[in-house]
Design an enzyme around this catalytic site. Structure first.
Site, PDB file in Angstrom:
ATOM      1  N   ALA A  73      61.121  38.049  34.791  1.00  0.00           N
ATOM      2  CA  ALA A  73      59.947  38.716  35.344  1.00  0.00           C
ATOM      3  C   ALA A  73      58.686  37.993  34.855  1.00  0.00           C
ATOM      4  O   ALA A  73      58.761  36.998  34.131  1.00  0.00           O
ATOM      5  CB  ALA A  73      59.933  40.180  34.924  1.00  0.00           C
TER       6      ALA A  73
ATOM      7  N   GLY B 295      57.721  41.204  39.126  1.00  0.00           N
ATOM      8  CA  GLY B 295      59.041  40.584  39.187  1.00  0.00           C
ATOM      9  C   GLY B 295      60.153  41.461  38.642  1.00  0.00           C
ATOM     10  O   GLY B 295      61.147  40.965  38.127  1.00  0.00           O
TER      11      GLY B 295
ATOM     12  N   ARG C  78      50.474  53.536  42.762  1.00  0.00           N
ATOM     13  CA  ARG C  78      51.606  52.629  42.948  1.00  0.00           C
ATOM     14  C   ARG C  78      52.368  53.044  44.196  1.00  0.00           C
ATOM     15  O   ARG C  78      52.364  54.218  44.590  1.00  0.00           O
ATOM     16  CB  ARG C  78      52.545  52.691  41.727  1.00  0.00           C
ATOM     17  CG  ARG C  78      53.570  51.565  41.662  1.00  0.00           C
ATOM     18  CD  ARG C  78      52.931  50.228  41.326  1.00  0.00           C
ATOM     19  NE  ARG C  78      53.951  49.233  40.957  1.00  0.00           N
ATOM     20  CZ  ARG C  78      54.339  48.252  41.770  1.00  0.00           C
ATOM     21  NH1 ARG C  78      53.824  48.143  42.971  1.00  0.00           N
ATOM     22  NH2 ARG C  78      55.237  47.382  41.374  1.00  0.00           N
TER      23      ARG C  78
ATOM     24  N   HIS D   3      48.232  33.430  40.673  1.00  0.00           N
ATOM     25  CA  HIS D   3      48.871  32.333  41.385  1.00  0.00           C
ATOM     26  C   HIS D   3      48.501  30.993  40.778  1.00  0.00           C
ATOM     27  O   HIS D   3      47.433  30.832  40.184  1.00  0.00           O
ATOM     28  CB  HIS D   3      48.455  32.350  42.863  1.00  0.00           C
ATOM     29  CG  HIS D   3      48.889  33.586  43.580  1.00  0.00           C
ATOM     30  ND1 HIS D   3      48.117  34.213  44.523  1.00  0.00           N
ATOM     31  CD2 HIS D   3      50.012  34.324  43.460  1.00  0.00           C
ATOM     32  CE1 HIS D   3      48.755  35.278  44.986  1.00  0.00           C
ATOM     33  NE2 HIS D   3      49.907  35.367  44.357  1.00  0.00           N
TER      34      HIS D   3
ATOM     35  N   LEU E 231      31.681  32.038  54.101  1.00  0.00           N
ATOM     36  CA  LEU E 231      32.338  32.690  55.232  1.00  0.00           C
ATOM     37  C   LEU E 231      31.366  33.598  55.969  1.00  0.00           C
ATOM     38  O   LEU E 231      31.337  33.640  57.216  1.00  0.00           O
ATOM     39  CB  LEU E 231      33.557  33.482  54.739  1.00  0.00           C
ATOM     40  CG  LEU E 231      34.788  32.650  54.382  1.00  0.00           C
ATOM     41  CD1 LEU E 231      35.765  33.473  53.545  1.00  0.00           C
ATOM     42  CD2 LEU E 231      35.485  32.139  55.637  1.00  0.00           C
TER      43      LEU E 231
ATOM     44  N   GLU F  59      28.111  33.298  56.075  1.00  0.00           N
ATOM     45  CA  GLU F  59      27.131  32.452  56.767  1.00  0.00           C
ATOM     46  C   GLU F  59      27.726  31.804  58.017  1.00  0.00           C
ATOM     47  O   GLU F  59      27.005  31.517  58.977  1.00  0.00           O
ATOM     48  CB  GLU F  59      26.623  31.372  55.812  1.00  0.00           C
ATOM     49  CG  GLU F  59      25.747  31.936  54.683  1.00  0.00           C
ATOM     50  CD  GLU F  59      25.383  30.880  53.659  1.00  0.00           C
ATOM     51  OE1 GLU F  59      25.949  29.759  53.733  1.00  0.00           O
ATOM     52  OE2 GLU F  59      24.547  31.170  52.786  1.00  0.00           O
TER      53      GLU F  59
ATOM     54  N   GLY G  68      29.733  33.274  60.003  1.00  0.00           N
ATOM     55  CA  GLY G  68      29.906  34.289  61.033  1.00  0.00           C
ATOM     56  C   GLY G  68      31.044  35.255  60.798  1.00  0.00           C
ATOM     57  O   GLY G  68      31.289  36.134  61.635  1.00  0.00           O
TER      58      GLY G  68
END
Length: 846
Positions: A32, A79, A149, A508, A527, A529, A531
């Site tokens: 995990a 995990g 959860r 990640h 993003l 700016e 649009g």
């Protein structure tokens, strides 16, 4: 490695906390993921979050709401960690948060997304154990606990947490998927009204909004340009349909069953899984459910055979480990004329191998999803692996029919949350993919957004990006150039990175900014700016989706279809039983051993305790045969029986048969069985009968003389009396050893003394009519059972009637038979043929 073991240092600028080192050590011992970074050890807000993407979202929301300076830690547990590891992780956090007192009290947020396959109840077991262990100190420090959860078995997990709250008296607020993933954050911080967010077991929560929605103002309708042509040919990852079929690489029973259940729910004509590939076994079939019926899915050892026999397959879902995925994907790419999309589930694939695979796939026109992905889902059509979680979440998020919104993310866990958020704020998901969190994914955000943009059935795009990398800027350019024309709602997680006092690696591998351009805040600004519709924070993500969706509906460019009835899929029996919904009588009952828990048990005794008490073979026999722990003298007597019955030379019938079979080239089990099959009334099987005869006569009060006369008149042999060569003057040493031990150690020897009296009668008639080893073992065993204190007389007699004495002979003599087999093999003895001069050939007229 030539460099040996390398210890990587703590984040630059400070010394590692002992607790961080401890969690890092735990993480190294489990499959995990356990991560912990302490940001502010005196902070007021502590988190314990399941999932890499979810852990970032919680930190972001706390920061974006203005409480970043109060955030004490960052980390994750994911995990499917064991109960023990979850307990240790929770205990470590609780010890840290209660080390310093805050007069305002502290906040403990136990959060997480909608899990794909992790059993929520199982992971909550260790967490609840830690909460109960530290309940007094949690009360003393005024710790307010907030739980959110969802996922497999979440109802049981949340109910367990509710019972823990009632038992301990702690303040614990508990929420499930009826609220958004971060709804507990503003609640815990006092920024939202509790009345607007009913808890998971509140009967009124269905009647109340799951989130407080903003008042819709009169705005210009969101522009939408309908697509005139599908550019599917421009894209490597295919547009999945209700006829898409795949091969699953690896024996992933649970994932395949989940895919078939999804197919059945979507009313597909054929299962999406055509076959499985497993190179480590020969071809065979595995049975799966198709609704209430059962179907066989073929398993092939060779890829070539699987693809040749299933020419309609165009997708491979590859569950190979990170060690073997490079080889398997390269082999799959040799069939690029048929296979057009490969999903790579494995995490930890070396980046050098990933880049080579990406290059090879690009050259052959094959689309890659992953690595380190849960996959993707196209409602009503196709599901990759465990995407979407359990069936109840599939229904909750309406993934059984297509909507109008297509999304792409990196996080697999967060993709489930997107399914939930989109279904609650629009007509649902058209398609969703998690490209994986590695630095070099096989396909990027832009690849899928362009594919969605070019699909006439998609009306709205959703992007969940993250800190690290520059892929989002390609999307900005595509929007500015008009390549992406459809409305896009976007958010990049990791905005909290700027408030951390040092560099932190998020969940990640690719979630780490290596410059200002790669920060989440810079990407969100770019993003917006370009649009895209960018909310103020992730907590408002769902509201922004609803705002854009409602604008499309108001403009008339999107006409929601009628809602279809949620399909019913039969629940798997094992899961239904676990939830307490069904019961049925068991086909087998066993009371002597249990291998279901953490440790094997013999009659309730853990195997470790068997060794700690040094019970030996006799003790194990007593537990498994009699379900009792017999006193040491009794278990030693059992071992003595095994020793004296171990062998009686090669001439007896059982040993002879074993030897003949061994010399005929038969295997050990066949040879042993041949010997054991000779055991019966004339060889070895006299123990039970001897015990019964002597015990019954002794119980009836007969004297020895009368017993012998009665047996002679009934024309019956006295079992356990007689030996071919031994006599009173030439006693059998085995009998002497057993008799001496019984007389010295047993609490009662009534049956043995009766048998010895019978021996005095029979030997007057013939010297070799002595109490033989079978008879001596039998009568002593009866005395031992009756007098050891573990059994009543009736229980002891029943054990003898059930054949336990013959069982001891079989067990003991098996030792000798195996010895004879090994001896013949060692001596390299050839096929046995009985000499003809030892056979009397009789003429046919006799």
């Amino acid at each position: 490695s030539q460099w040996g073991h390398l210890d990587f240092p703590a984040p630059f600028g400070r010394k590692e906390f002992p607790e961080e080192a401890y969690i890092r050590e735990l993480d190294s011992k489990t499959g995990a993921s356990l991560k912990l970074t302490i940001l502010n050890h005196t902070g007021r807000v502590w988190t314990m979050v399941a999932g890499g993407g979810a852990s970032v979202v919680y930190a972001d929301t706390i920061s974006d709401l203005g409480y970043g300076h109060e955030l004490a830690n960052y980390g994750e547990y994911s995990g499917a960690p064991s109960t023990e590891h979850t307990y240790e992780y929770a205990k470590t956090l609780i010890e840290l948060m209660t080390r310093d007192r805050d007069p305002r009290g502290k906040i403990f947020i136990i959060g997480g997304g909608i899990a794909n396959f992790t059993d929520v109840a199982a992971t909550f077991t260790g967490l609840i154990e830690a909460i109960k262990s530290f309940q007094d100190v949690l009360k003393a420090h005024n710790i307010q606990i907030w739980v959110r959860r969802a996922g497999p078995n979440y109802q049981e997990g949340l109910q367990m947490m509710r019972e823990a709250a009632n038992e301990t008296g702690l303040s614990i607020r508990i929420y499930g998927p009826e609220t958004s993933i971060t709804a507990v954050v503003p609640l815990a911080l006092g920024l939202a009204n509790i009345e607007d967010f009913p808890e998971f077991d509140d009967e009124s929560h269905n009647a109340k909004p799951a989130a407080k929605q903003p008042v819709q103002s009169k705005k210009a309708p969101v522009p939408f340009t309908p697509q005139v042509a599908d550019h599917e040919a421009d894209h490597k990852v295919e547009n999945f349909s209700a006829s898409t079929r795949c091969v699953v690489y690896g024996l992933q029973h649970r994932a395949v069953q989940g895919m078939l259940d999804f197919d059945y729910m979507c009313k597909r004509e054929k299962p999406s899984v055509a076959a499985m590939i497993f190179p480590f076994s020969s071809n065979h079939y595995i049975k799966f459910y198709w609704g209430t019926d059962e179907v066989l899915v073929p398993v092939f050892q060779k890829m070539e055979e699987a693809f040749t026999k299933h020419p309609d397959v165009t997708v491979v879902v590859n569950f190979a480990s990170f060690r073997s995925v490079f080889t398997s994907v390269n082999e799959i790419l040799t069939y690029s004329d048929q296979i057009k999309t490969i999903a790579i589930i494995a995490e930890g694939v070396p980046e050098s191998q990933t880049r080579l695979l990406n290059k090879a796939a690009h050259d052959k026109g094959v689309g890659i999803i992953g690595p380190a992905t849960v996959g993707g889902i196209k409602p009503g059509c196709f599901r990759i692996g465990n995407t979407g979680g359990m069936l109840d979440n599939i229904v909750l998020s309406k993934l059984y029919r297509p909507g109008s919104v297509a999304y792409v993310s990196k996080s697999g866990g967060m993709s489930n949350e997107l399914n939930n958020i989109i279904s609650r704020n629009s007509d649902g998901v058209y398609e969703g993919l998690a490209i994986g969190g590695d630095r070099y994914p096989g396909s990027r955000f832009i690849d899928h957004l362009l594919r969605y943009n070019d699909n006439p059935q998609v009306h709205m795009l959703v992007l969940l990006g993250e800190v690290g990398g520059i892929d989002e800027y390609e999307i900005c350019e595509a929007m500015k150039s008009g390549r992406i024309k459809k409305p896009l709602v976007a958010w990049c997680i990791g905005t909290s990175a700027s408030i951390f006092p040092f560099e932190v690696q998020f969940g990640h591998a690719g979630a780490l900014a290596r410059g200002d351009m790669e920060t989440a805040k810079a990407k969100n600004k770019a993003l917006a700016e370009a649009g895209a519709h960018v909310p103020k924070n992730f907590f408002e993500f769902g509201n922004k989706i609803k705002e854009v969706y409602d604008g499309l509906v108001e403009s008339g460019s999107l006409v929601p279809g009628p809602e279809v009835e949620a399909p019913k899929v039969p629940m798997d029996y094992t899961w239904a039983k676990r939830l307490g919904l069904v019961r049925k009588p068991a086909n087998f009952i066993s009371s002597i051993s249990d291998d279901r828990g953490d440790e094997l048990q013999y009659s309730g005794m853990p195997i470790s305790e068997v060794f700690e008490k040094d019970l030996g073979v006799g003790g194990v026999v007593s537990l498994l045969w009699f379900r009792r722990q017999l006193p040491p003298y009794a278990t030693k007597f059992v071992e003595m029986i095994l020793m004296v019955t171990g062998d009686h030379g090669p001439a007896v019938s059982g040993a002879h048969n074993t030897i003949v079979c061994a010399r005929a080239g038969k295997d050990l089990v066949s040879s042993l069985t041949s010997g054991l099959l000779t055991i019966g009334p004339r060889f070895g099987g006299a123990l039970d009968d001897a015990a019964t005869m002597f015990a019954e006569a002794s119980d009836e009060g007969k004297d020895a003389e009368q017993f012998v006369k009665d047996m002679r008149h009934a024309n019956k042999l006295i079992m356990g009396i007689g030996h071919r060569i031994k006599s009173l003057s030439n006693p059998d040493k085995r009998v002497e050893i057993i008799k001496k031990y019984a007389l010295e150690n047993f609490n009662d020897n009534t049956v043995l003394k009766f048998a010895l009296a019978v021996e005095q009668v029979t030997t007057r008639k013939k010297a070799n009519l002595i109490l033989n080893v079978d008879g001596c073992i039998a009568v002593c065993f009866v005395d031992m059972l009756r007098s050891c204190g573990a059994f009543s007389k009736e229980e002891a007699d029943e054990l003898v009637q059930n054949g336990c004495l013959n069982g001891l002979f079989v067990l003991g003599r098996s030792i000798g038979f195996i010895g004879h087999y090994l001896d013949q093999k060692r001596l390299k003895q050839g096929l046995y043929r009985h000499p003809w001069d030892d056979i009397s050939y009789l003429s046919s007229d006799l």
